[in-house]
Write an enzyme that holds these catalytic residues in place. Sequence first.
Site, PDB file in Angstrom:
ATOM      1  N   SER A 128       0.778  -1.133   0.259  1.00 26.18           N
ATOM      2  CA  SER A 128      -0.090   0.136  -0.031  1.00 26.18           C
ATOM      3  C   SER A 128       0.832   1.382  -0.222  1.00 26.18           C
ATOM      4  O   SER A 128       2.027   1.204   0.328  1.00 26.18           O
ATOM      5  CB  SER A 128      -0.857  -0.006   1.149  1.00 26.18           C
ATOM      6  OG  SER A 128      -1.491   1.188   1.513  1.00 26.18           O
ATOM      7  N   TYR A 153      -1.924  -1.145  10.872  1.00 30.96           N
ATOM      8  CA  TYR A 153      -2.268  -1.508   9.501  1.00 30.96           C
ATOM      9  C   TYR A 153      -1.122  -1.197   8.767  1.00 30.96           C
ATOM     10  O   TYR A 153      -0.618  -1.934   8.087  1.00 30.96           O
ATOM     11  CB  TYR A 153      -3.541  -0.497   9.001  1.00 30.96           C
ATOM     12  CG  TYR A 153      -3.646  -0.865   7.594  1.00 30.96           C
ATOM     13  CD1 TYR A 153      -3.436   0.332   6.630  1.00 30.96           C
ATOM     14  CD2 TYR A 153      -3.898  -1.923   6.947  1.00 30.96           C
ATOM     15  CE1 TYR A 153      -3.470   0.174   5.475  1.00 30.96           C
ATOM     16  CE2 TYR A 153      -4.002  -2.162   5.498  1.00 30.96           C
ATOM     17  CZ  TYR A 153      -3.829  -1.046   4.713  1.00 30.96           C
ATOM     18  OH  TYR A 153      -3.895  -1.173   3.377  1.00 30.96           O
ATOM     19  N   LYS A 157       2.034  -3.615   6.564  1.00 26.66           N
ATOM     20  CA  LYS A 157       2.307  -3.308   5.239  1.00 26.66           C
ATOM     21  C   LYS A 157       3.944  -3.298   5.156  1.00 26.66           C
ATOM     22  O   LYS A 157       4.531  -3.953   4.351  1.00 26.66           O
ATOM     23  CB  LYS A 157       1.668  -2.356   4.417  1.00 26.66           C
ATOM     24  CG  LYS A 157       0.268  -2.553   4.513  1.00 26.66           C
ATOM     25  CD  LYS A 157      -0.212  -3.963   3.636  1.00 26.66           C
ATOM     26  CE  LYS A 157      -1.696  -4.065   3.581  1.00 26.66           C
ATOM     27  NZ  LYS A 157      -2.067  -5.378   2.961  1.00 26.66           N
TER      28      LYS A 157
HETATM   29  C1  WQD Z   1      -9.356   9.272   1.306  1.00 32.70           C
HETATM   30  C2  WQD Z   1      -9.606  10.672   1.656  1.00 32.70           C
HETATM   31  C3  WQD Z   1      -9.715  11.200   3.951  1.00 32.70           C
HETATM   32  C4  WQD Z   1     -13.743   9.157   4.182  1.00 32.70           C
HETATM   33  C5  WQD Z   1      -6.428   4.238   3.350  1.00 32.70           C
HETATM   34  C6  WQD Z   1      -5.361   3.124   3.554  1.00 32.70           C
HETATM   35  C7  WQD Z   1      -4.775   2.571   2.253  1.00 32.70           C
HETATM   36  C8  WQD Z   1      -6.110   2.041   1.438  1.00 32.70           C
HETATM   37  C9  WQD Z   1      -7.124   2.854   1.540  1.00 32.70           C
HETATM   38  C10 WQD Z   1      -7.383   0.303   2.788  1.00 32.70           C
HETATM   39  C11 WQD Z   1      -8.708  11.188   2.801  1.00 32.70           C
HETATM   40  C12 WQD Z   1     -11.060  11.617   3.127  1.00 32.70           C
HETATM   41  C13 WQD Z   1     -12.549   9.719   3.880  1.00 32.70           C
HETATM   42  C14 WQD Z   1     -14.660  10.147   4.845  1.00 32.70           C
HETATM   43  C15 WQD Z   1     -13.358  11.737   3.991  1.00 32.70           C
HETATM   44  N1  WQD Z   1      -6.249   0.831   2.240  1.00 32.70           N
HETATM   45  N2  WQD Z   1     -12.667  10.961   3.758  1.00 32.70           N
HETATM   46  N3  WQD Z   1     -14.735  11.310   4.428  1.00 32.70           N
HETATM   47  O1  WQD Z   1      -6.955   7.152   4.269  1.00 32.70           O
HETATM   48  O2  WQD Z   1      -6.242   7.711   1.886  1.00 32.70           O
HETATM   49  O3  WQD Z   1      -6.053   5.226   2.554  1.00 32.70           O
HETATM   50  O4  WQD Z   1      -7.486   3.324   2.569  1.00 32.70           O
HETATM   51  O5  WQD Z   1      -8.335   0.070   2.233  1.00 32.70           O
HETATM   52  O6  WQD Z   1      -3.996   1.833   2.418  1.00 32.70           O
HETATM   53  O7  WQD Z   1      -4.168   4.037   4.074  1.00 32.70           O
HETATM   54  O8  WQD Z   1      -8.350   6.328   2.124  1.00 32.70           O
HETATM   55  O9  WQD Z   1     -10.699   6.695   1.578  1.00 32.70           O
HETATM   56  O10 WQD Z   1     -10.054   6.660   4.012  1.00 32.70           O
HETATM   57  O11 WQD Z   1      -9.558   8.677   2.583  1.00 32.70           O
HETATM   58  O12 WQD Z   1     -13.178  12.999   3.838  1.00 32.70           O
HETATM   59  O13 WQD Z   1     -15.991   9.507   5.203  1.00 32.70           O
HETATM   60  O14 WQD Z   1     -10.818  11.071   1.804  1.00 32.70           O
HETATM   61  O15 WQD Z   1      -9.616  12.425   5.014  1.00 32.70           O
HETATM   62  O16 WQD Z   1      -8.379  12.711   2.553  1.00 32.70           O
HETATM   63  P1  WQD Z   1      -6.935   6.720   2.831  1.00 32.70           P
HETATM   64  P2  WQD Z   1      -9.789   7.071   2.443  1.00 32.70           P
END
Ligand code: WQD
Length: 343
Positions: A128, A153, A157
């Site tokens: 990731s 998590y 990785k």
């Molecule tokens: C993306 C953006 C949030 C939800 C993580 C893991 C990665 C991968 C994907 C697991 C961020 C914003 C999110 C919400 C929001 N693996 N957001 N409101 O954190 O980039 O990556 O998940 O599945 O390994 O690190 O992904 O989709 O959680 O967030 O504003 O309700 O969307 O702040 O900027 P992330 P995400």
Amino acid sequence: MANKETVLVSGGAGYIGTHTAVALVEAGYDVVIIDNFSNSEPSAVEGVEKILGRKVAFEKVDTCDKDALRKVFEKYPFNTVIHFAAYKAVGESMAEPLKYYQNNLVSFMNIVEMMKEFNRPNILFSSSATVYGDAEKLPVTETTPRQPATSPYGNTKQIAEDILRDCCRAYEGLYGIALRYFNPIGAHPSALIGELPRGVPNNLIPFVTQTAAGIRPMLSVFGSDYNTPDGTCLRDYIDVVDLAKAHVAAVNRMTGHKMEQKYEIFNVGTGTPLSVLELITRFETANDLKLPYKIVDRRPGDVPAVWADTALANEVLGWKAERDIDDTLRASWAWEKHVRGIK
Ligand code: WQD
């Protein structure tokens, strides 16, 4: 393909696993899916079979159970394993670190141990972009230094990558590729497989589609005061069908004995960053709907921006993300409507 190669897909009933199983069979491979359904449903395997128009070999197995795993290696003649089976919720891992270290690392070490015991050569690991943390220089390349993980998590990785690196160096017959995914989104165009988060979604797009379906009253945008063009975080959103094809390209490299190192790493992204607000706007336009959302405080652990330099995967794997983001967002919504029975 004359004599079909078989690929073991651990965690193959999951979001990326199902899409990869479809892509592998369509590329001429046979697959064996193993999964314990701890974060997936049997209907996901049925979806794979519906798309392919045929049954696929499936065993209900927890990869933490070495004896059960050994029986799979005894039963099937695969040379290549794609290891997806892992817990993946960043927030949950903060509350339950031991659950994450045990499950994600014991399962991975069991796979590597069985490959060694049965002389199976090729392992493809689901890594990731989270390993890059808050990178100083963007876009990140495969040689961008990894930052200390900001969640258990993410740490699992990083540790698993190091285990794979060291085992490929030490064990003559073992070859490994780590694919560092950016943000997987979307669903198969058939709307028969897609992301099935349990409970409240952690990730952005499932929360968006559940809000559009009326399951969630409102989307919360975590922070709009970042040092980015519109103040919301930038991410590299990669279509899951493109991501699945990257796995086929990596398997082809391994089964084709084309690897130049015994352990190789590839970024799998689009190379194009999008902000949260941009994604919301594109989702609304692509699907002709309005999404209720509000700006709230930042989410602890979020990095302001991360996106991929994809040159290595483009050149070495001969793979490039092709799907249009608007088609991806339409497929996400079509999948959500399929799951909820919405016309
Ligand atoms: C993306 C953006 C949030 C939800 C993580 C893991 C990665 C991968 C994907 C697991 C961020 C914003 C999110 C919400 C929001 N693996 N957001 N409101 O954190 O980039 O990556 O998940 O599945 O390994 O690190 O992904 O989709 O959680 O967030 O504003 O309700 O969307 O702040 O900027 P992330 P995400």
